[in-house]
Design a protein around this motif. Structure first.
Motif, PDB file in Angstrom:
ATOM      1  N   ILE A  86       0.831  -1.197   0.000  1.00 54.87           N
ATOM      2  CA  ILE A  86       0.000   0.000   0.000  1.00 54.87           C
ATOM      3  C   ILE A  86       0.872   1.255   0.000  1.00 54.87           C
ATOM      4  O   ILE A  86       0.630   2.202  -0.763  1.00 54.87           O
ATOM      5  CB  ILE A  86      -0.943   0.012   1.223  1.00 54.87           C
ATOM      6  N   ALA A  87       1.896   1.260   0.842  1.00 48.30           N
ATOM      7  CA  ALA A  87       2.794   2.413   0.917  1.00 48.30           C
ATOM      8  C   ALA A  87       3.512   2.641  -0.412  1.00 48.30           C
ATOM      9  O   ALA A  87       3.652   3.784  -0.873  1.00 48.30           O
ATOM     10  CB  ALA A  87       3.807   2.202   2.036  1.00 48.30           C
ATOM     11  N   SER A  88       3.955   1.554  -1.031  1.00 49.46           N
ATOM     12  CA  SER A  88       4.642   1.661  -2.324  1.00 49.46           C
ATOM     13  C   SER A  88       3.707   2.206  -3.396  1.00 49.46           C
ATOM     14  O   SER A  88       4.098   3.046  -4.219  1.00 49.46           O
ATOM     15  CB  SER A  88       5.174   0.290  -2.743  1.00 49.46           C
ATOM     16  N   SER A  89       2.459   1.722  -3.391  1.00 50.85           N
ATOM     17  CA  SER A  89       1.480   2.182  -4.375  1.00 50.85           C
ATOM     18  C   SER A  89       1.180   3.663  -4.196  1.00 50.85           C
ATOM     19  O   SER A  89       1.095   4.419  -5.168  1.00 50.85           O
ATOM     20  CB  SER A  89       0.189   1.358  -4.263  1.00 50.85           C
ATOM     21  N   LEU A  90       1.019   4.082  -2.942  1.00 54.12           N
ATOM     22  CA  LEU A  90       0.755   5.501  -2.664  1.00 54.12           C
ATOM     23  C   LEU A  90       1.947   6.369  -3.068  1.00 54.12           C
ATOM     24  O   LEU A  90       1.775   7.459  -3.628  1.00 54.12           O
ATOM     25  CB  LEU A  90       0.433   5.700  -1.178  1.00 54.12           C
ATOM     26  N   PHE A 145       2.774  12.743  -9.762  1.00 53.59           N
ATOM     27  CA  PHE A 145       2.258  14.107  -9.928  1.00 53.59           C
ATOM     28  C   PHE A 145       3.230  15.163  -9.402  1.00 53.59           C
ATOM     29  O   PHE A 145       2.940  16.358  -9.460  1.00 53.59           O
ATOM     30  CB  PHE A 145       0.906  14.248  -9.206  1.00 53.59           C
ATOM     31  N   ILE A 146       4.364  14.719  -8.887  1.00 52.25           N
ATOM     32  CA  ILE A 146       5.394  15.653  -8.429  1.00 52.25           C
ATOM     33  C   ILE A 146       6.495  15.725  -9.493  1.00 52.25           C
ATOM     34  O   ILE A 146       7.113  14.706  -9.810  1.00 52.25           O
ATOM     35  CB  ILE A 146       5.999  15.195  -7.083  1.00 52.25           C
ATOM     36  N   PRO A 147       6.716  16.873 -10.084  1.00 47.63           N
ATOM     37  CA  PRO A 147       7.705  16.983 -11.177  1.00 47.63           C
ATOM     38  C   PRO A 147       9.074  16.410 -10.817  1.00 47.63           C
ATOM     39  O   PRO A 147       9.733  15.783 -11.650  1.00 47.63           O
ATOM     40  CB  PRO A 147       7.784  18.499 -11.423  1.00 47.63           C
ATOM     41  N   PHE A 148       9.502  16.604  -9.575  1.00 45.92           N
ATOM     42  CA  PHE A 148      10.834  16.164  -9.156  1.00 45.92           C
ATOM     43  C   PHE A 148      10.979  14.637  -9.173  1.00 45.92           C
ATOM     44  O   PHE A 148      12.056  14.110  -9.448  1.00 45.92           O
ATOM     45  CB  PHE A 148      11.139  16.707  -7.755  1.00 45.92           C
ATOM     46  N   THR A 149       9.898  13.927  -8.872  1.00 48.64           N
ATOM     47  CA  THR A 149       9.959  12.453  -8.781  1.00 48.64           C
ATOM     48  C   THR A 149       9.272  11.745  -9.947  1.00 48.64           C
ATOM     49  O   THR A 149       9.289  10.524 -10.012  1.00 48.64           O
ATOM     50  CB  THR A 149       9.313  11.978  -7.470  1.00 48.64           C
ATOM     51  N   THR A 189       8.057   7.013 -13.357  1.00 49.90           N
ATOM     52  CA  THR A 189       7.839   6.512 -14.705  1.00 49.90           C
ATOM     53  C   THR A 189       8.838   5.410 -15.038  1.00 49.90           C
ATOM     54  O   THR A 189       8.493   4.394 -15.645  1.00 49.90           O
ATOM     55  CB  THR A 189       7.966   7.649 -15.736  1.00 49.90           C
ATOM     56  N   SER A 190      10.066   5.620 -14.621  1.00 47.82           N
ATOM     57  CA  SER A 190      11.103   4.608 -14.853  1.00 47.82           C
ATOM     58  C   SER A 190      10.782   3.303 -14.131  1.00 47.82           C
ATOM     59  O   SER A 190      10.985   2.209 -14.672  1.00 47.82           O
ATOM     60  CB  SER A 190      12.461   5.137 -14.386  1.00 47.82           C
TER      61      SER A 190
END
Length: 282
Positions: free
Chosen positions: A187-191, A198-202, A207-208
């Motif tokens: 659950i934590a990984s999915s969140l 949605f955070i440009p930095f991450t 995506t990778s």
């Protein structure tokens, strides 16, 4: 099923993450009946009843597909499989997913509706399974992968049944701790991945990860392990329903809970197989 795994301590029966919602609610039931109490045979037949409705969902999808072949056509990419679907077809599929959530919640929390809402939920799951197998895989003449996923699912169910009935795996505090750890981690990984996208930095990192074959396989395998462990918890709860002589009406929820887990397990196995097949096509 063996009664050796059943604990007499009511406080250890229930854990918020150690079983699906239906089974967790059954663990808290202390109502008993001298007559017309639940039986293994009754739960078995009702489980078959629900699973037959998933087959009905497959039939519905196959026979209705031609009627939804309207609207614009656009391509989707599912685990490496590129398929053209119609706009109406997509809307119907979205409606099926929403209906599945609604029927699932009703079957979970409105006990009296379970025979109907549980059956309708299984129909939606059958429809979704049919879409994956005959629409996605069928476009590449790989429908046989659906049968392979079924065989693997049956094998897992049989193995977990043997492990539970022989007492090799028992529903103890340690077992539930493992369940909770795996579940919370996923659950934590999915969140993290959902929010991170949605955070440009991450976003690039998330995506990778999604595009990483090894990561996708690892996630799928862990979910399959969790689903298989849920089966053990389901068996333990069914023992409670039968051996503690709960009224026959509780057979419906026990059967739906088991059917829910089996269908979830099948979808996870199917997703793993599709991921592998899609990667091998590249």
């Amino acid at each position: 099923m063996s009664t050796l795994n059943r604990t007499n301590n009511k406080k250890t029966k229930s854990s918020i993450l150690a079983s699906n919602p239906v089974m967790r609610r059954l663990n808290d039931v202390q109502e008993t009946s001298a007559e017309n109490c639940a039986t293994y045979a009754g739960i078995t037949f009702k489980t078959i009843y629900f699973l037959l409705f998933s087959i009905a969902g497959i039939v519905v999808q196959l026979f209705s597909e031609k009627y939804f072949a309207t609207g614009d056509v656009f391509n989707i990419n599912y685990e490496g499989f590129k398929v053209a679907i119609y706009q109406t077809e997509a809307f119907v599929l979205i409606g099926v997913v929403i209906a599945a959530i609604v029927f699932q919640l009703l079957a979970f929390f409105a006990r009296v509706t379970t025979p109907v809402t549980g059956a309708l939920y299984c129909v939606t799951q059958g429809y979704f399974i049919s879409f994956l197998v005959f629409k996605i895989l069928g476009a590449y003449n790989m429908e046989y992968l659906g049968a392979l996923a079924l065989l693997i699912t049956i094998l897992i169910v049989l193995i977990m049944t043997v492990l539970y009935s022989t007492g090799i795996i028992r529903v103890t505090k340690k077992f539930k701790m493992v369940m909770v750890t795996l579940f919370v981690t996923m659950i934590a990984s999915s969140l993290f991945t959902f929010v991170g996208y949605f955070i440009p930095f991450t976003r690039a990192m998330v995506t990778s990860l999604y595009q990483n074959f090894a990561f996708s396989i690892g996630v799928s395998v862990i979910f399959i392990i969790i689903a298989a462990l849920f089966l053990i918890c389901d068996f333990d709860t069914i023992d409670h329903v039968v051996n503690d002589k709960l009224p026959e009406k509780y057979e419906w929820q026990a059967a739906f809970g088991l059917s829910f887990t089996v269908l979830w397990l099948y979808l996870k196995v199917l997703d793993l197989i599709i991921t592998i097949a899609g990667h091998n096509r590249d």
